[in-house]
Design an enzyme around this catalytic site. Structure first.
Site, short mmCIF file in Angstrom:
data_model
loop_
_atom_site.label_atom_id
_atom_site.label_comp_id
_atom_site.label_asym_id
_atom_site.label_seq_id
_atom_site.Cartn_x
_atom_site.Cartn_y
_atom_site.Cartn_z
N GLU A 14 23.74 -26.45 12.74
CA GLU A 14 24.98 -26.98 13.31
C GLU A 14 26.19 -26.21 12.77
O GLU A 14 27.07 -25.78 13.52
CB GLU A 14 25.08 -28.45 12.93
CG GLU A 14 26.40 -29.07 13.24
CD GLU A 14 26.65 -30.28 12.38
OE1 GLU A 14 25.94 -30.49 11.38
OE2 GLU A 14 27.55 -31.04 12.72
N ASP A 201 15.11 -41.30 11.00
CA ASP A 201 13.95 -42.06 10.49
C ASP A 201 14.33 -43.53 10.43
O ASP A 201 15.48 -43.90 10.67
CB ASP A 201 13.53 -41.55 9.10
CG ASP A 201 14.67 -41.62 8.10
OD1 ASP A 201 15.39 -40.62 7.95
OD2 ASP A 201 14.88 -42.69 7.49
#
Ligand code: ADE
Length: 233
Positions: A14, A201
């Protein structure tokens, strides 16, 4: 006053994508980190990775204030979901941030309260949250966006008991390791703060996912959102 946006990205891809997209770039080394100063979509920015944890996050924001004069800070990264409605790949925009590992109960403080501070939760900027939500709808229309509290601590949460305790005391949407420290430093300096987290997660012992594939997608989504936001600053 003209705006200058600090951007702290957690994901290498990114940050690479944002650096590539910058104009009039300058690279500055300071305190074992690299800052990139320049323009992104016409907006003045300074970009860096800060490393993991609250101290790395807090000092990087303060350096951006002191050395680069930022007027707002935007953080992107990943987080574990603490809410059954929020799934892997969804995005959370923090409306406020708390420390789940701050505890001075022996002195009469509520769990999470930083002693002697006038706030319990560190606020983020509603304007930046709205701007991020609009940018996400435009560039990542298929991604679900949630707004609410995040909890931060110097701990990767990967078991049910710890997760349930954080839920019980703070009821955040997600948990990560930097956001509250950034919102805290932004609060001390009276600058606006935005924390964008892609869920990686469930903060428990549930099945492993394909992390490299997830991270690649999250990095592309977050970089796209940040670029879109910079067009509208
Ligand atoms: N960042 C991503 N997932 C996390 C988790 N489960 N705990 C803390 N930080 C995280």
């Amino acid at each position: 006053m003209s705006r200058k946006i600090g951007i702290i990205g957690a994901m290498e891809l990114e940050v690479e994508k944002l650096i590539e997209a910058m104009d009039d770039k300058k690279e500055i080394e300071y305190a074992k980190r690299t800052f990139y100063e320049g323009k992104l979509e016409g907006t003045d920015v300074v970009l860096a990775r800060c490393g993991v944890g609250k101290v790395n996050a807090g000092v990087t924001v303060q350096m951006m204030v002191d050395k680069f004069g930022i007027t707002e800070i935007i953080n992107t990264g990943v987080a574990g979901s603490l809410n059954e409605k929020i799934d892997i790949g969804d995005i959370v925009l923090a409306t406020n941030a708390v420390y789940h590992d701050m505890e001075a109960i022996a002195f009469g403080y509520e769990r999470g309260q930083v002693p002697q501070m006038d706030v319990f939760e560190f606020p983020t900027s509603k304007k930046l949250v709205d701007c991020a939500e609009a940018a996400c709808k435009k560039v990542n229309p298929d991604i679900k966006v949630f707004k609410g509290r995040i909890a931060s601590g110097d701990q990767f949460i990967a078991d049910k008991d710890t997760k349930n305790n954080i839920k019980k005391y703070f009821d955040p949407l997600c948990v990560e390791m930097e956001g509250a420290a950034m919102a805290h430093v932004a609060y001390l300096n009276d600058i606006g703060c935005l924390i964008i987290r892609a869920i990686s997660d469930k903060a428990d012992d549930s099945a492993e996912m394909d992390y490299p594939t997830f991270e690649r997608k999250a990095a592309i989504h977050c970089a796209g959102m940040v670029r879109e936001m910079m067009k509208n600053m």
